[in-house]
Design an enzyme around this catalytic site. Structure first.
Site, PDB file in Angstrom:
ATOM      1  CE  LYS A  86      14.944  25.391  -9.074  1.00  0.00           C
ATOM      2  NZ  LYS A  86      13.960  25.732  -8.005  1.00  0.00           N
ATOM      3  CE1 TYR A 125      15.805  30.494 -10.771  1.00  0.00           C
ATOM      4  CE2 TYR A 125      15.525  29.429  -8.638  1.00  0.00           C
ATOM      5  CZ  TYR A 125      15.053  29.705  -9.909  1.00  0.00           C
ATOM      6  OH  TYR A 125      13.839  29.205 -10.315  1.00  0.00           O
TER       7      TYR A 125
HETATM    8  P1  NAD Z   1       3.818  22.351  -5.682  1.00  0.00           P
HETATM    9  O1  NAD Z   1       3.886  21.733  -4.324  1.00  0.00           O
HETATM   10  O2  NAD Z   1       2.965  23.550  -5.843  1.00  0.00           O
HETATM   11  O3  NAD Z   1       3.336  21.264  -6.748  1.00  0.00           O
HETATM   12  C1  NAD Z   1       3.818  19.953  -6.739  1.00  0.00           C
HETATM   13  C2  NAD Z   1       2.844  19.039  -7.474  1.00  0.00           C
HETATM   14  O4  NAD Z   1       3.301  17.694  -7.335  1.00  0.00           O
HETATM   15  C3  NAD Z   1       1.428  19.092  -6.885  1.00  0.00           C
HETATM   16  O5  NAD Z   1       0.470  19.063  -7.927  1.00  0.00           O
HETATM   17  C4  NAD Z   1       1.341  17.805  -6.083  1.00  0.00           C
HETATM   18  O6  NAD Z   1       0.020  17.292  -5.973  1.00  0.00           O
HETATM   19  C5  NAD Z   1       2.208  16.866  -6.908  1.00  0.00           C
HETATM   20  N1  NAD Z   1       2.716  15.721  -6.147  1.00  0.00           N
HETATM   21  C6  NAD Z   1       2.709  14.447  -6.582  1.00  0.00           C
HETATM   22  N2  NAD Z   1       3.224  13.639  -5.657  1.00  0.00           N
HETATM   23  C7  NAD Z   1       3.547  14.391  -4.599  1.00  0.00           C
HETATM   24  C8  NAD Z   1       4.108  14.113  -3.317  1.00  0.00           C
HETATM   25  N3  NAD Z   1       4.468  12.867  -2.950  1.00  0.00           N
HETATM   26  N4  NAD Z   1       4.305  15.143  -2.465  1.00  0.00           N
HETATM   27  C9  NAD Z   1       3.991  16.402  -2.820  1.00  0.00           C
HETATM   28  N5  NAD Z   1       3.453  16.726  -4.030  1.00  0.00           N
HETATM   29  C10 NAD Z   1       3.235  15.726  -4.908  1.00  0.00           C
HETATM   30  O7  NAD Z   1       5.309  22.624  -6.115  1.00  0.00           O
HETATM   31  P2  NAD Z   1       5.823  23.626  -7.243  1.00  0.00           P
HETATM   32  O8  NAD Z   1       6.191  24.915  -6.607  1.00  0.00           O
HETATM   33  O9  NAD Z   1       4.886  23.614  -8.374  1.00  0.00           O
HETATM   34  O10 NAD Z   1       7.216  22.928  -7.634  1.00  0.00           O
HETATM   35  C11 NAD Z   1       7.295  21.810  -8.511  1.00  0.00           C
HETATM   36  C12 NAD Z   1       8.693  21.730  -9.137  1.00  0.00           C
HETATM   37  O11 NAD Z   1       8.935  22.920  -9.858  1.00  0.00           O
HETATM   38  C13 NAD Z   1       9.849  21.620  -8.138  1.00  0.00           C
HETATM   39  O12 NAD Z   1      10.857  20.810  -8.665  1.00  0.00           O
HETATM   40  C14 NAD Z   1      10.355  23.042  -8.007  1.00  0.00           C
HETATM   41  O13 NAD Z   1      11.727  23.125  -7.653  1.00  0.00           O
HETATM   42  C15 NAD Z   1      10.124  23.559  -9.397  1.00  0.00           C
HETATM   43  N6  NAD Z   1       9.915  25.007  -9.434  1.00  0.00           N
HETATM   44  C16 NAD Z   1      10.606  25.723 -10.347  1.00  0.00           C
HETATM   45  C17 NAD Z   1      10.415  27.079 -10.439  1.00  0.00           C
HETATM   46  C18 NAD Z   1      11.117  27.859 -11.522  1.00  0.00           C
HETATM   47  O14 NAD Z   1      11.098  29.076 -11.487  1.00  0.00           O
HETATM   48  N7  NAD Z   1      11.693  27.207 -12.497  1.00  0.00           N
HETATM   49  C19 NAD Z   1       9.553  27.737  -9.574  1.00  0.00           C
HETATM   50  C20 NAD Z   1       8.843  26.984  -8.647  1.00  0.00           C
HETATM   51  C21 NAD Z   1       9.034  25.607  -8.592  1.00  0.00           C
END
Ligand code: NAD
Length: 376
Positions: A142, A227
């Protein structure tokens, strides 16, 4: 003849032994009653995880150990080294490590049934569309995408490919939010008048993608305010018919050059229920839902954290705390999709729900910008 010392001690020993044996078998019986021996694993579908960032590493990969119907079999990552390390830890065959260029070759990998997209929001649409074209079912994080148009294209592509498309609204798959839904809609607290919900945290590093408009789609609303929005919809069981909103963003703060900080929004539902929601990247952590009816209320706080959720219900003049099992949200949501694929059932949180939410958030931004109530 009076008993000798050795007779006495033998009798004593025997008595104690019998007593100990009885306690032992009692303990065994109650342990056997308590211990639920799990069934041997049934069929598990193969999952590819796209994007090995914080959520994947800290939550999703560890959750596979609690899955009954899902196993991780492939990674898509920009870092081969990270992929290999995690492959060794989670038993993924290194031949199943892809990068963003070789992603489409998943088409030729029959071990992969489902792709889980855990990339920045602005990349969900492209990777969903390419994944569906590769013939795989999709779970996307999301918010579903940056715009309603992107969501529509994702839905259309999944439909063309005859694949399932689900949005990772994990709270819908865990016991506390489901109990809140049950209580809210049961009539026990009376007709729902108001839903209050607050979600936010104080965001750090100003260079992260969440503060970049192109990658995040927006600010706190798209990430965490969602949320609050979801809570108001799933507790009432309705879609809003109009929204109003106010925003406060300090543009001199280096974190908020492109996206919003605080956004407060109100929603009106067809039943007449009103929702009052807040969202922020600049206040101390909030995770709260309270549903207020004519005769009582029910609340969760924390409501949407990964663990430690708590529930209170007020009926008449009594307030009670409800203890429910704490389940791994990610294992539950992944197994739901695996099950729906295996049984060919509809998912609980389909792409259409993600699209609905993007439409509502777009209306909230418009209401904040114009100062006018926006009809949906
Ligand atoms: P994060 O920044 O920790 O991870 C993102 C990943 O994408 C990294 O591995 C990064 O290398 C990769 N990536 C590839 N291309 C990229 C670019 N151009 N710029 C930046 N990163 C790039 O983020 P996250 O916290 O893991 O979030 C990822 C997704 O999950 C988002 O959509 C976020 O909204 C969602 N999320 C959901 C929850 C939940 O509880 N459901 C919690 C946290 C995050």
């Amino acid at each position: 003849m009076p008993p000798t010392f050795s007779d006495l001690s033998r009798r004593n020993f025997l008595k104690q032994g019998i007593a100990a044996g009885a306690v032992g078998s009692l303990a065994t019986a109650s342990l056997a009653q308590q211990l639920q021996v799990p069934e041997p694993p049934g069929r598990k579908l193969g999952w590819a995880i796209v994007g090995l960032g914080r959520l994947s590493i800290n939550q999703i990969l560890p959750a596979f150990a609690k899955c009954e119907k899902s196993r991780v079999v492939a990674f898509v990552t920009g870092s081969r080294e990270k992929g290999e390390k995690l492959a060794a830890r989670y038993g993924v065959n290194p031949k199943n490590i892809y990068n963003y260029q070789t992603y489409d070759a998943l088409r030729d990998n029959p071990e992969v049934d489902i792709i889980y997209i855990v990339l920045p929001n602005g990349m969900h649409a492209e990777y969903t569309i390419r994944g569906a074209r590769a013939g795989k079912h999709i779970l996307t994080e999301k918010p579903m995408a940056n715009t309603p148009k992107d969501c529509e294209e994702m839905i259309a592509e999944a439909r063309r490919a005859n694949r399932k498309l689900m949005v990772a609204y994990r709270c819908r798959y865990e016991p506390y939010n489901n109990e809140l839904i049950k209580v809210s809609r049961s009539g026990d607290i009376g007709k729902i008048r108001v839903v209050l919900s607050d979600h936010g945290f104080n965001i750090g590093d100003p260079t992260q993608w969440r503060l970049n408009k192109a990658l995040a789609g927006g600010g706190s609303l798209m990430d965490i305010g969602l949320y609050s929005l979801q809570a108001a919809c799933y507790t009432t069981g309705e879609d809003p018919i109009e929204v109003s909103a106010m925003e406060f963003t300090d543009r001199s703060d280096p974190r908020f050059k492109e996206v919003e900080d605080v956004i407060n929004f109100q929603m009106r539902f067809p039943s007449g229920a009103l929702a009052q929601c807040t969202s922020s990247y600049g206040y101390a952590g909030q995770s709260r839902i309270r549903v207020i009816g004519a005769g009582g209320w029910a609340e969760l706080e924390p409501a949407t954290s990964y663990t430690g959720l708590r529930m209170r219900v007020r009926l008449g003049n009594r307030t009670e705390e409800r203890d429910l099992p704490q389940r791994d949200h990610f294992a539950a949501e992944m197994d739901h999709l695996s099950d729906c694929v295996m049984q060919n059932k509809d998912v609980l949180t389909p792409g259409e729900e993600g699209l609905r939410d993007l439409k509502i958030m777009t209306a909230i931004y418009e209401a904040a910008r114009t100062g006018k109530t926006v009809k949906l």
